[in-house]
Write a protein that holds these residues in place. Structure first.
Motif: not given
Length: 409
Positions: A207, A210-213
């Motif tokens: 998260a 990869r998702d830059k959360d």
């Protein structure tokens, strides 16, 4: 399983007609004992085919070598071939038209079918064209342990990170450094990533990377990670070495209980004559999560305006992915092959653990080099270098990390 001149002479490495004997300069940063033994396998294979390998080793880590490599390519003084890591390090060079298109080699040799996992070839692909030859899979999520150190301290060899932390006082009482750690940001960032997988788990790590959360990075799972990294910093306070292989040597010689480092450390154990499962132990995923990332090394070939050189570059690209070279190089390096169809029955216990995880397909992660741009990666490495060399609090480090992820690309 040593390559011999006779074997290589009998092996057809290229589908196209053989090119004239070529002399190619090859740059890389493989300079430790284990790495030098591995790169010698590549040079031997190239020269067994009648060519000349001009070794352009650059002392230091990839962080030292990459700027030199890129500067030469941009500055009009390119080497014929160069090591870089899987990931996004070469994007700007590709966009500038400075790297050779290897698509014809990839298609002729069916790389799309034989390279495993597919993300390795995807990392070499830009706008549908292939620009690098994957060489190996290196995973960072390993805890290396000295059996001698724990026997000296009178405690059992740990089975996971939690047991490693619990055993640290006994090591310290015996005059042994619990955790060997080189004083460089990239090494400390590897430790941070290893602990993240073990403590926060795969989903949270993905998260963030990869998702830059940034919300996950600011959450309680990552708070636990930074607190664990602060503990690791304390366990490594007496580790006064700079380079990763010197930290590995502390484990080899029983001066340290363990090291958080990628599987390239295996090459150092092999050169020292140590045997996996007897002299040292290895815990993928720190024994808590049986996962490995699939980073590693690939070779790129700068554009050189000479047809004979280009033909030789294509020949070398094909050689690097050939079954014989894949086996010889990776057995020496301690890494895993990029081909799923080669026999590695001679691999040691630690490599077999990695192969089992790779074969399962369940514990495969993208490397940070694939998930973050080089700029974002350097920002994290700089943060880790500052954190490990100071008394920065875990809370402050987490806050700065959240800022990096908030603007990461």
């Amino acid at each position: 399983m040593k390559l011999t001149t006779k074997l290589m002479a009998a092996t057809a490495l290229v589908a196209a007609p053989a090119v004239q004997a070529a002399e190619l300069e090859v740059t890389h940063w493989w300079t430790s004992g284990g790495e030098a033994a591995a790169v010698a396998e590549l040079a031997e294979a190239w020269e067994a085919a009648g060519n000349t390998w001009i070794d352009g080793a650059i002392a230091g880590s990839g962080g030292t070598a990459r700027p030199i490599i890129i500067s030469r390519i941009i500055g009009g003084d390119p080497m014929a071939a160069t090591q870089l890591n899987h990931g996004r390090q070469a994007e700007e060079l590709i966009e500038a038209g400075l790297l050779t298109d290897l698509t014809e080699v990839a298609e002729a040799n069916n790389w799309a079918e034989i390279i495993n996992p597919p993300s390795l070839l995807e990392a070499c692909t830009f706008e549908g064209r292939v620009y690098c030859a994957p060489l190996n899979i290196h995973s960072a999520q390993w805890l290396w342990l000295s059996r001698d150190a724990y026997e000296t301290a009178g405690v059992d060899v740990p089975n996971d990170w939690n047991e490693f932390v619990a055993a640290a006082p006994a090591l310290e009482e015996a005059g042994i450094v619990p955790l060997a750690m080189g004083q460089q940001g990239w090494q400390q960032n590897i430790a941070f990533g290893d602990i993240t997988v073990a403590i926060a788990g795969v989903d949270n790590m993905l998260a963030v990377l990869r998702d830059k959360d940034a919300d996950v990075a600011a959450g309680p799972e990552y708070t636990a990670v930074f607190e664990a990294v602060a503990t690791a910093r304390e366990l490594a306070r007496d580790s006064n070495v700079q380079d990763w292989n010197l930290a590995t040597n502390m484990v080899i010689t029983g001066q340290a209980g363990g090291q958080l480092m990628g599987d390239w450390a295996q090459g150092e154990f092999q050169v020292a004559g140590q045997v996996a499962g007897e002299d040292y132990e290895c815990l993928p995923g720190l024994g808590l999560n049986q996962v490995l990332d699939t980073g590693g090394d690939a070779f790129y070939f700068p554009v050189i305006d000479d047809e004979e050189t280009r033909a030789a570059q294509l020949e070398m690209a094909e050689m690097l992915v050939s079954p014989e070279v894949q086996v010889a190089f990776n057995l020496a390096k301690g890494s895993l092959p990029v081909r799923g169809d080669v026999d590695l029955s001679a691999a040691n216990d630690c490599m077999q653990k990695g192969l089992a995880i790779l074969a399962s397909g369940d514990g495969i992660l993208p490397s940070g080099d694939m998930a973050l741009s080089q700029d974002s990666t350097i920002q994290v490495e700089d943060l880790m270098a500052e954190f490990w060399s100071s008394d920065m609090s875990a809370a402050d480090a987490q806050e700065r990390y959240v800022d990096i992820i908030s603007s990461a690309d």
